[in-house]
Design a protein around this motif. Structure first.
Motif, PDB file in Angstrom:
ATOM      1  N   ASP A  13       0.824  -1.209   0.000  1.00 41.35           N
ATOM      2  CA  ASP A  13       0.000   0.000   0.000  1.00 41.35           C
ATOM      3  C   ASP A  13       0.859   1.260   0.000  1.00 41.35           C
ATOM      4  O   ASP A  13       0.524   2.252  -0.659  1.00 41.35           O
ATOM      5  N   PHE A  14       1.966   1.221   0.738  1.00 43.17           N
ATOM      6  CA  PHE A  14       2.855   2.387   0.775  1.00 43.17           C
ATOM      7  C   PHE A  14       3.454   2.643  -0.608  1.00 43.17           C
ATOM      8  O   PHE A  14       3.457   3.776  -1.102  1.00 43.17           O
ATOM      9  N   ALA A  15       3.958   1.580  -1.237  1.00 42.26           N
ATOM     10  CA  ALA A  15       4.563   1.727  -2.562  1.00 42.26           C
ATOM     11  C   ALA A  15       3.520   2.160  -3.585  1.00 42.26           C
ATOM     12  O   ALA A  15       3.788   2.994  -4.459  1.00 42.26           O
ATOM     13  N   TRP A  16       2.326   1.598  -3.464  1.00 43.91           N
ATOM     14  CA  TRP A  16       1.253   1.938  -4.393  1.00 43.91           C
ATOM     15  C   TRP A  16       0.855   3.404  -4.267  1.00 43.91           C
ATOM     16  O   TRP A  16       0.726   4.113  -5.267  1.00 43.91           O
ATOM     17  N   GLN A  17       0.659   3.878  -3.046  1.00 37.48           N
ATOM     18  CA  GLN A  17       0.223   5.259  -2.867  1.00 37.48           C
ATOM     19  C   GLN A  17       1.279   6.232  -3.363  1.00 37.48           C
ATOM     20  O   GLN A  17       0.961   7.274  -3.951  1.00 37.48           O
ATOM     21  N   ARG A  18       2.542   5.890  -3.155  1.00 40.83           N
ATOM     22  CA  ARG A  18       3.622   6.741  -3.659  1.00 40.83           C
ATOM     23  C   ARG A  18       3.561   6.829  -5.183  1.00 40.83           C
ATOM     24  O   ARG A  18       3.686   7.916  -5.764  1.00 40.83           O
ATOM     25  N   LEU A  19       3.364   5.687  -5.835  1.00 44.41           N
ATOM     26  CA  LEU A  19       3.240   5.689  -7.292  1.00 44.41           C
ATOM     27  C   LEU A  19       2.005   6.463  -7.730  1.00 44.41           C
ATOM     28  O   LEU A  19       2.070   7.283  -8.656  1.00 44.41           O
ATOM     29  N   ARG A  20       0.885   6.211  -7.053  1.00 48.33           N
ATOM     30  CA  ARG A  20      -0.371   6.855  -7.478  1.00 48.33           C
ATOM     31  C   ARG A  20      -0.285   8.368  -7.351  1.00 48.33           C
ATOM     32  O   ARG A  20      -0.803   9.102  -8.205  1.00 48.33           O
ATOM     33  N   ALA A 109      -6.680   1.782 -15.574  1.00 45.17           N
ATOM     34  CA  ALA A 109      -6.138   0.423 -15.648  1.00 45.17           C
ATOM     35  C   ALA A 109      -5.229   0.133 -14.459  1.00 45.17           C
ATOM     36  O   ALA A 109      -5.242  -0.973 -13.900  1.00 45.17           O
ATOM     37  N   LEU A 110      -4.456   1.124 -14.058  1.00 42.18           N
ATOM     38  CA  LEU A 110      -3.554   0.963 -12.918  1.00 42.18           C
ATOM     39  C   LEU A 110      -4.355   0.731 -11.637  1.00 42.18           C
ATOM     40  O   LEU A 110      -4.035  -0.161 -10.840  1.00 42.18           O
ATOM     41  N   ASP A 111      -5.402   1.519 -11.440  1.00 34.02           N
ATOM     42  CA  ASP A 111      -6.252   1.348 -10.253  1.00 34.02           C
ATOM     43  C   ASP A 111      -6.895  -0.039 -10.238  1.00 34.02           C
ATOM     44  O   ASP A 111      -6.954  -0.709  -9.200  1.00 34.02           O
ATOM     45  N   HIS A 112      -7.386  -0.463 -11.396  1.00 37.49           N
ATOM     46  CA  HIS A 112      -8.030  -1.776 -11.506  1.00 37.49           C
ATOM     47  C   HIS A 112      -7.034  -2.887 -11.184  1.00 37.49           C
ATOM     48  O   HIS A 112      -7.343  -3.829 -10.438  1.00 37.49           O
ATOM     49  N   ALA A 113      -5.835  -2.768 -11.725  1.00 43.88           N
ATOM     50  CA  ALA A 113      -4.822  -3.799 -11.508  1.00 43.88           C
ATOM     51  C   ALA A 113      -4.418  -3.874 -10.041  1.00 43.88           C
ATOM     52  O   ALA A 113      -4.238  -4.973  -9.491  1.00 43.88           O
ATOM     53  N   TYR A 114      -4.280  -2.711  -9.399  1.00 42.87           N
ATOM     54  CA  TYR A 114      -3.869  -2.754  -7.998  1.00 42.87           C
ATOM     55  C   TYR A 114      -4.971  -3.337  -7.114  1.00 42.87           C
ATOM     56  O   TYR A 114      -4.678  -4.063  -6.153  1.00 42.87           O
ATOM     57  N   GLU A 115      -6.214  -3.058  -7.441  1.00 42.29           N
ATOM     58  CA  GLU A 115      -7.318  -3.641  -6.671  1.00 42.29           C
ATOM     59  C   GLU A 115      -7.253  -5.166  -6.735  1.00 42.29           C
ATOM     60  O   GLU A 115      -7.454  -5.853  -5.726  1.00 42.29           O
ATOM     61  N   ILE A 116      -6.945  -5.704  -7.914  1.00 41.49           N
ATOM     62  CA  ILE A 116      -6.831  -7.155  -8.072  1.00 41.49           C
ATOM     63  C   ILE A 116      -5.665  -7.695  -7.246  1.00 41.49           C
ATOM     64  O   ILE A 116      -5.804  -8.662  -6.488  1.00 41.49           O
ATOM     65  N   TRP A 117      -4.500  -7.075  -7.408  1.00 39.36           N
ATOM     66  CA  TRP A 117      -3.316  -7.542  -6.680  1.00 39.36           C
ATOM     67  C   TRP A 117      -3.530  -7.461  -5.179  1.00 39.36           C
ATOM     68  O   TRP A 117      -3.226  -8.408  -4.449  1.00 39.36           O
TER      69      TRP A 117
END
Length: 281
Positions: A13-20, A109-117
Motif C-alpha cells: 500500500d505504501f509503494a502503491w500510494q507513492r506511485l499513485r 487500468a492501474l487502479d483496476h490492476a492494484y485492486e486485483i493484486w
C-alpha cells in the motif's frame, strides 16, 4: 502480533500510494512522450492499442515511455500468476483490460490492476506464503510464496520509481513557470486551484502573497494533501507562515504522508521557531 501478510500489505500500500501520487495529473503528452529515437511505447493496433514487446529485446534495452511502463505495471499486478502461483484461482472480474491508449485510461487500468493484486495478497495465509510454489512456477518451483510476493512488490517499487523519474525528465524538458502565468493573468484559480500550495512546494515564497491577492486559496493542497502552511512550517519560513495564518490558513488540516497537522510538520522537521509560533495561534 502483526502477520506477515499484513506486513506485505502495508509495504504494498505504501509503494502503491507513492506511485499513485506521482502519476496524478498525467497528460497524454507525457504518457506518449518519447525523449529518444527507438523508444518502446504503446501504439495503435488493429484492435485498440498494443505495447512493444519481444521475447529477446534489443541490446541495450530500449528506453521505455510512461505508456509502456504503466502498462507493464498494470500487467504484472493483475497477471494470472499472482493468483495461481499462490495456489489460488482468479475470479471472473479479474480479466485484464485493454492496453490503455490515453493517460486517463492508463490510470484507470492501474487502479483496476492494484485492486486485483491487493485483494489476492490480502487473501494469503501463512501456509500460502510458506509453501513452495511447485510445478506451476516453472524454474521457481522450490521458491515459497513469500519470495514471489516480494518479487511482485520489487517490481511495483522499482518500476514506480522509474515512472516518477520519467515524469521528472518530462517536466525538466518542458519547463514552465505557472506562477508567472498567474501573475500575468493567464492562469486563474479555476484553472489551477492548488497553485498557491505548488508555489510553497517550489519554495517560491515571494509569490505567495501575490497569488493570494489574485484569489488562489491558501487551504488548497497538493496531491498528497500538503498545504502551503504545512510547507512553510516544515521549512521554517516564518514570514510566509504568519502571512498564511493571517489570511485564514486552516492549521488543523492533515497531510496523507505523515497524517500531521501544520504544527506537527514544524515539530517533525525540527522547526522550533515555527512550532513555538503555532502554539500561540
Amino acid at each position: 502480533m502483526t502477520t506477515l501478510t499484513q506486513n506485505l500489505l502495508d509495504l504494498s500500500d505504501f509503494a502503491w500510494q507513492r506511485l499513485r501520487d506521482r502519476v496524478e495529473g498525467l497528460t497524454d503528452a507525457e504518457y506518449f512522450w518519447e525523449p529518444f529515437d527507438g523508444c518502446w511505447s504503446v501504439h495503435k493496433a488493429d484492435n485498440g492499442y498494443a505495447a512493444d514487446w519481444a521475447w529477446i529485446p534489443p541490446g541495450p534495452p530500449p528506453f521505455t515511455t510512461l505508456a509502456w511502463r504503466i502498462t507493464h505495471i498494470a500487467d504484472l499486478l493483475q497477471a494470472e500468476r499472482t493468483a495461481t502461483w499462490f495456489g489460488h484461482e482468479p475470479v471472473a472480474t479479474d480479466d485484464a483490460p485493454a492496453v490503455p491508449g490515453s493517460a486517463e485510461a492508463a490510470l484507470e487500468a492501474l487502479d483496476h490492476a492494484y485492486e486485483i493484486w491487493r485483494r489476492r495478497l490480502a487473501a494469503l495465509n501463512q501456509e500460502d506464503l510458506d509453501r513452495p510454489m511447485g510445478e506451476i512456477a516453472g524454474p521457481y518451483a522450490d521458491n515459497d510464496g513469500t519470495s514471489f510476493a516480494l518479487h511482485i512488490l520489487d517490481e511495483l517499487i522499482h518500476h514506480g520509481a522509474e515512472v516518477g523519474t520519467v515524469r521528472d525528465f518530462y517536466r525538466g524538458a518542458h519547463a514552465e513557470d505557472p506562477f508567472a502565468a498567474a501573475l500575468a493573468g493567464d492562469l486563474t484559480p479555476a484553472d489551477r486551484p492548488a497553485l498557491l500550495a505548488e508555489a510553497a512546494a517550489a519554495q517560491r515564497w515571494e509569490v505567495i502573497p501575490q497569488l493570494a491577492d489574485l484569489g488562489f486559496a491558501v487551504n488548497e493542497a497538493t496531491a498528497d494533501s500538503v498545504t502551503a502552511a504545512h510547507l512553510a512550517a516544515g521549512t521554517g519560513s516564518l514570514n510566509t507562515l504568519r502571512f498564511l495564518v493571517e489570511n485564514g490558513a486552516d492549521l488543523s488540516l492533515t497531510d496523507s504522508r505523515f497524517n500531521a497537522d501544520v504544527r506537527g510538520w514544524a515539530q517533525w522537521f525540527k522547526q522550533t521557531d515555527a512550532a513555538e509560533y503555532l502554539a500561540t495561534v
